[in-house]
Design an enzyme around this catalytic site. Structure first.
Site, PDB file in Angstrom:
ATOM      1  N   ASP A  87       0.819  -1.227   0.000  1.00 62.94           N
ATOM      2  CA  ASP A  87       0.000   0.000   0.000  1.00 62.94           C
ATOM      3  C   ASP A  87       0.848   1.270   0.000  1.00 62.94           C
ATOM      4  O   ASP A  87       0.495   2.250  -0.669  1.00 62.94           O
ATOM      5  CB  ASP A  87      -0.893   0.041   1.244  1.00 62.94           C
ATOM      6  CG  ASP A  87      -1.949  -1.036   1.216  1.00 62.94           C
ATOM      7  OD1 ASP A  87      -2.152  -1.625   0.145  1.00 62.94           O
ATOM      8  OD2 ASP A  87      -2.556  -1.286   2.272  1.00 62.94           O
TER       9      ASP A  87
HETATM   10  P1  NAP Z   1       0.767  -3.971   3.134  1.00 57.91           P
HETATM   11  O1  NAP Z   1       0.155  -3.007   2.194  1.00 57.91           O
HETATM   12  O2  NAP Z   1      -0.086  -4.532   4.193  1.00 57.91           O
HETATM   13  O3  NAP Z   1       1.375  -5.141   2.233  1.00 57.91           O
HETATM   14  C1  NAP Z   1       2.192  -6.113   2.787  1.00 57.91           C
HETATM   15  C2  NAP Z   1       2.566  -7.064   1.679  1.00 57.91           C
HETATM   16  O4  NAP Z   1       3.513  -7.954   2.239  1.00 57.91           O
HETATM   17  C3  NAP Z   1       1.413  -7.895   1.183  1.00 57.91           C
HETATM   18  O5  NAP Z   1       0.936  -7.428  -0.044  1.00 57.91           O
HETATM   19  C4  NAP Z   1       1.985  -9.306   1.104  1.00 57.91           C
HETATM   20  O6  NAP Z   1       1.895  -9.785  -0.237  1.00 57.91           O
HETATM   21  C5  NAP Z   1       3.447  -9.140   1.477  1.00 57.91           C
HETATM   22  N1  NAP Z   1       3.921 -10.239   2.310  1.00 57.91           N
HETATM   23  C6  NAP Z   1       3.301 -10.829   3.345  1.00 57.91           C
HETATM   24  N2  NAP Z   1       4.042 -11.834   3.819  1.00 57.91           N
HETATM   25  C7  NAP Z   1       5.178 -11.853   3.078  1.00 57.91           C
HETATM   26  C8  NAP Z   1       6.336 -12.659   3.099  1.00 57.91           C
HETATM   27  N3  NAP Z   1       6.498 -13.667   3.974  1.00 57.91           N
HETATM   28  N4  NAP Z   1       7.309 -12.412   2.191  1.00 57.91           N
HETATM   29  C9  NAP Z   1       7.153 -11.419   1.284  1.00 57.91           C
HETATM   30  N5  NAP Z   1       6.077 -10.629   1.226  1.00 57.91           N
HETATM   31  C10 NAP Z   1       5.095 -10.848   2.114  1.00 57.91           C
HETATM   32  O7  NAP Z   1       2.047  -3.380   3.851  1.00 57.91           O
HETATM   33  P2  NAP Z   1       2.672  -1.922   3.843  1.00 57.91           P
HETATM   34  O8  NAP Z   1       3.019  -1.496   2.471  1.00 57.91           O
HETATM   35  O9  NAP Z   1       3.749  -1.952   4.878  1.00 57.91           O
HETATM   36  O10 NAP Z   1       1.501  -0.975   4.298  1.00 57.91           O
HETATM   37  C11 NAP Z   1       1.019  -0.998   5.626  1.00 57.91           C
HETATM   38  C12 NAP Z   1      -0.471  -0.924   5.591  1.00 57.91           C
HETATM   39  O11 NAP Z   1      -0.941  -1.113   6.938  1.00 57.91           O
HETATM   40  C13 NAP Z   1      -0.984   0.415   5.120  1.00 57.91           C
HETATM   41  O12 NAP Z   1      -2.152   0.274   4.369  1.00 57.91           O
HETATM   42  C14 NAP Z   1      -1.286   1.132   6.434  1.00 57.91           C
HETATM   43  O13 NAP Z   1      -2.265   2.118   6.291  1.00 57.91           O
HETATM   44  C15 NAP Z   1      -1.765  -0.032   7.285  1.00 57.91           C
HETATM   45  N6  NAP Z   1      -1.633   0.257   8.735  1.00 57.91           N
HETATM   46  C16 NAP Z   1      -0.432   0.596   9.235  1.00 57.91           C
HETATM   47  C17 NAP Z   1      -0.327   0.950  10.563  1.00 57.91           C
HETATM   48  C18 NAP Z   1       1.000   1.375  11.168  1.00 57.91           C
HETATM   49  O14 NAP Z   1       0.984   2.037  12.194  1.00 57.91           O
HETATM   50  N7  NAP Z   1       2.111   1.015  10.587  1.00 57.91           N
HETATM   51  C19 NAP Z   1      -1.435   0.930  11.370  1.00 57.91           C
HETATM   52  C20 NAP Z   1      -2.654   0.505  10.817  1.00 57.91           C
HETATM   53  C21 NAP Z   1      -2.722   0.175   9.485  1.00 57.91           C
HETATM   54  P3  NAP Z   1       1.889 -11.355  -0.549  1.00 57.91           P
HETATM   55  O15 NAP Z   1       0.787 -11.933   0.255  1.00 57.91           O
HETATM   56  O16 NAP Z   1       1.679 -11.422  -2.007  1.00 57.91           O
HETATM   57  O17 NAP Z   1       3.232 -11.882  -0.135  1.00 57.91           O
END
Ligand code: NAP
Length: 600
Positions: free
Chosen positions: A528
């Site tokens: 994301d």
């Molecule tokens: P993300 O959008 O959740 O994407 C994580 C990606 O990691 C997934 O698409 C997944 O794809 C991949 N993944 C999972 N396991 C894996 C593995 N073992 N090896 C390789 N890839 C793997 O993560 P992000 O880009 O870090 O974004 C964070 C999201 O969380 C945002 O939408 C944010 O708004 C939300 N959020 C964050 C917080 C905070 O405080 N940090 C709080 C609440 C919400 P595959 O399944 O294809 O592998």
């Protein structure tokens, strides 16, 4: 004359205002330690618990006090230990090379504080000597008066401690001050004239220290979110139990003001306890992470809340209604549980920050009930910190605070992935061996870690790869999005754990201008936070969320297992960009293979 209540309210507001300014200065790098530090400081509920456990209030109160001492000391010991563990990891490249001084215990600082405390005691002694004898003075006057001054100094040390978190350089020193403040408050309270036995205090403290020690020293960094949730639940339980004990002790003979504070304390403490337990269980995978919803859920929850509030109003008017009081407490426990089940595990960080804030408010309410100013101050600081972090997360995710506060979060509508995804174009994949060849021809790289790196526990592999590339003369930078992962500052802590110097980490505003010059953006489990739809597609749920501008790099390699969407459920058009190559597989395994290929 100004009443105690008015003074309490002034203190609450001013502490919140001060807390806001101090906490706003904490950089995103240190947001995870901030959460555990405020959690440890909120363990100040220990001072209220000590008096209940050691006072002559009857068996029921002693049992509740004993449990509260155990919970609060678990939080204090565990919270400070894990904060220090995290802060120790934040080092610059120079620190790692051993060129900079390390934090050292400063005996001069401790001596100055001891002299200050001793000076205060002497002043009390001489002022009181004029009208009372020494024995009366040492038994009755000194403990009460000295305690209030101990609390003032402790409050100042807590604020200085949080201020230290404004930079990784001073953070450990700041936390030392906060720890010393806690020690002063607790030791001072042990002289409280109502404490007649130390037996249950000591047993509770030992159990709490052992559990807190294990939680602080043994829990892996990847489990920090659930540890934080568990600590909130313990702190809230302590506040709730002290409230119940006070109600029982006074048999409902309470003034309206005290009953209001006590009611607020047990309700917020109760719902925070079960809500945080649920959050911890979801994050640990003990309960299903998906939202559990049913028809009429919001109406049912709101009706339950109305019954709880109605009961409190009745109790404020007619406090001597024990059955209603205990039913109200039970309903608060149920409400916390119901509040969290419709929220998915991925949204838990916002919930945890909000529950942190509620826990702080429960502590402050305890402070109002006992008219204990240090608890009002720390409760207000904790409440402000949790609320601010929740708001910062919402802002970085482009979600409204109202949306978070009034429900429906965790139920993000999934985008229609099917036809839209098919229309996007071709996806190019690359193997680790091919990637090793590509790396021979680049001179600069920006690494973009995300939640997948945490899932795969690939941070050590990432750090090793970066080191190897740097040795080959490649310029490597890390790009950290404020909400990458599942907790504020999540990536910073994981990379610090892998000994990546924090001066190699760049936040979003700093790094975005560099992408256009980078030969490669290496995305490791991030999704994301790199999705260009956030800038270009007005219909995307991500539209408006600031992102890392990975698509501007000369080439892009993404390590993930599939084309599956991330947290938001939105397809990522980056993967169809002709410059982008997908290295499919678990991030840790892919990095291991890449390493082997690079070495061969
Ligand atoms: P993300 O959008 O959740 O994407 C994580 C990606 O990691 C997934 O698409 C997944 O794809 C991949 N993944 C999972 N396991 C894996 C593995 N073992 N090896 C390789 N890839 C793997 O993560 P992000 O880009 O870090 O974004 C964070 C999201 O969380 C945002 O939408 C944010 O708004 C939300 N959020 C964050 C917080 C905070 O405080 N940090 C709080 C609440 C919400 P595959 O399944 O294809 O592998």
């Amino acid at each position: 004359m100004t009443s105690e209540l008015e003074i309490g309210l002034y203190i609450f507001m001013l502490a919140g205002f001060l807390g806001y300014h101090v906490i706003m200065r904490v950089p995103p790098l240190l947001h995870t330690p901030l959460m555990s530090a405020t959690n440890a400081i909120a363990g100040i509920s220990l001072v209220g618990s000590l008096v209940v456990a050691g006072g002559d209030y009857g068996v029921f109160s002693t049992v509740l006090g004993f449990i509260a001492v155990t919970c609060s000391s678990t939080n204090v010991v565990g919270g400070f230990l894990i904060t220090d563990r995290m802060l120790k990891m934040f080092k610059t490249a120079k620190d790692q090379a051993g060129q900079r001084r390390r934090f050292q215990f400063n005996p001069k600082m401790l001596l100055a504080l001891l002299v200050l405390v001793a000076g205060l005691l002497v002043i009390f002694y001489w002022s009181e000597q004029l009208r009372s004898d020494a024995i009366y003075f040492f038994r009755e006057v000194l403990p009460t008066q000295a305690l209030s001054y101990f609390y003032i100094i402790s409050a100042a040390l807590f604020i200085l401690g949080l201020k230290g978190l404004s930079s990784p350089k001073h953070a450990r020193r700041g936390m030392f001050l906060a720890e010393f403040g806690m020690l002063m408050a607790v030791v001072g309270t042990l002289f409280h004239h109502e404490i007649i036995t130390f037996k249950w205090i000591i047993i509770g403290f030992i159990i709490g220290t052992v559990i807190g020690g294990i939680m602080g020293l043994r829990i892996p960094m990847t489990a920090v979110p659930q540890r934080t949730a568990l600590s909130h639940s313990l702190g809230a339980l302590a506040a709730c139990l002290v409230g119940i004990s006070e109600y029982f002790r006074h048999s409902g003979e309470l003034s309206k003001v005290t009953m209001t504070a006590l009611g607020f304390e047990v309700i917020v403490g109760g719902l925070t306890f079960t809500g945080s337990l649920m959050a911890a269980a979801k994050l640990q995978g003990l309960l299903p992470g998906h939202p559990i919803t049913y028809k009429g859920q919001n109406i049912f929850n709101l009706s339950l809340l109305a019954v709880i509030v109605g009961s409190l109003i009745y109790l404020i008017v007619m406090p001597a209604a024990p059955t209603l009081f205990y039913v109200m407490v039970g309903l608060a426990f149920v409400f916390g549980f119901l509040l969290v089940i419709p929220i998915g595990a991925a949204d838990m960080p916002v919930v945890i920050a909000l529950l942190n804030s509620y826990g702080g408010l429960a502590d402050a309410a305890m402070g109002f009930m006992l008219m204990n100013k240090i608890q009002i101050i720390t409760g207000s600081l904790d409440g402000t910190s949790g609320f601010l972090l929740a708001l910062l997360m919402c802002r970085a995710m482009n979600r409204s605070a109202i949306n978070v506060l009034f429900g429906a979060f965790g139920k993000i509508e999934k985008a229609e992935a099917g036809p839209a995804a098919e229309a996007k174009g071709i996806v190019r994949s690359i193997t680790s061996e091919e990637m090793a060849v590509v790396l021979d021809n680049i001179r600069s790289m920006i690494i973009v870690p995300g939640y997948g790196m945490a899932v795969a526990q690939a941070q050590h592999g990432v750090a090793e790869l970066a080191k190897l590339l740097m040795k080959r003369g490649i310029d490597v930078k890390y790009a950290i999005h404020p909400v990458a992962g599942r907790m504020p500052g999540h990536m910073n802590v994981l990379l610090a754990d892998a000994k990546v110097p924090y001066d190699q980490l760049y936040d979003m505003a700093q790094i975005n201008p560099y992408f256009a010059q980078a030969d490669m953006a290496l995305v490791i489990g991030a999704n994301d936070v790199t999705n260009p739809a956030a800038k270009s597609d007005k219909n995307s749920p991500l539209y408006g969320m600031p992102i890392l501008e990975v698509e501007r790099a000369k080439s892009i390699v993404v390590l993930k297992r599939s084309l599956a969407p991330g947290f938001s459920g939105v397809d990522n058009e980056l993967y169809y960009d002709p410059k982008c190559m997908m290295l499919f597989g678990d991030a840790k395994e892919s990095l291991n293979k890449l390493f082997a290929a690079l070495k061969s």
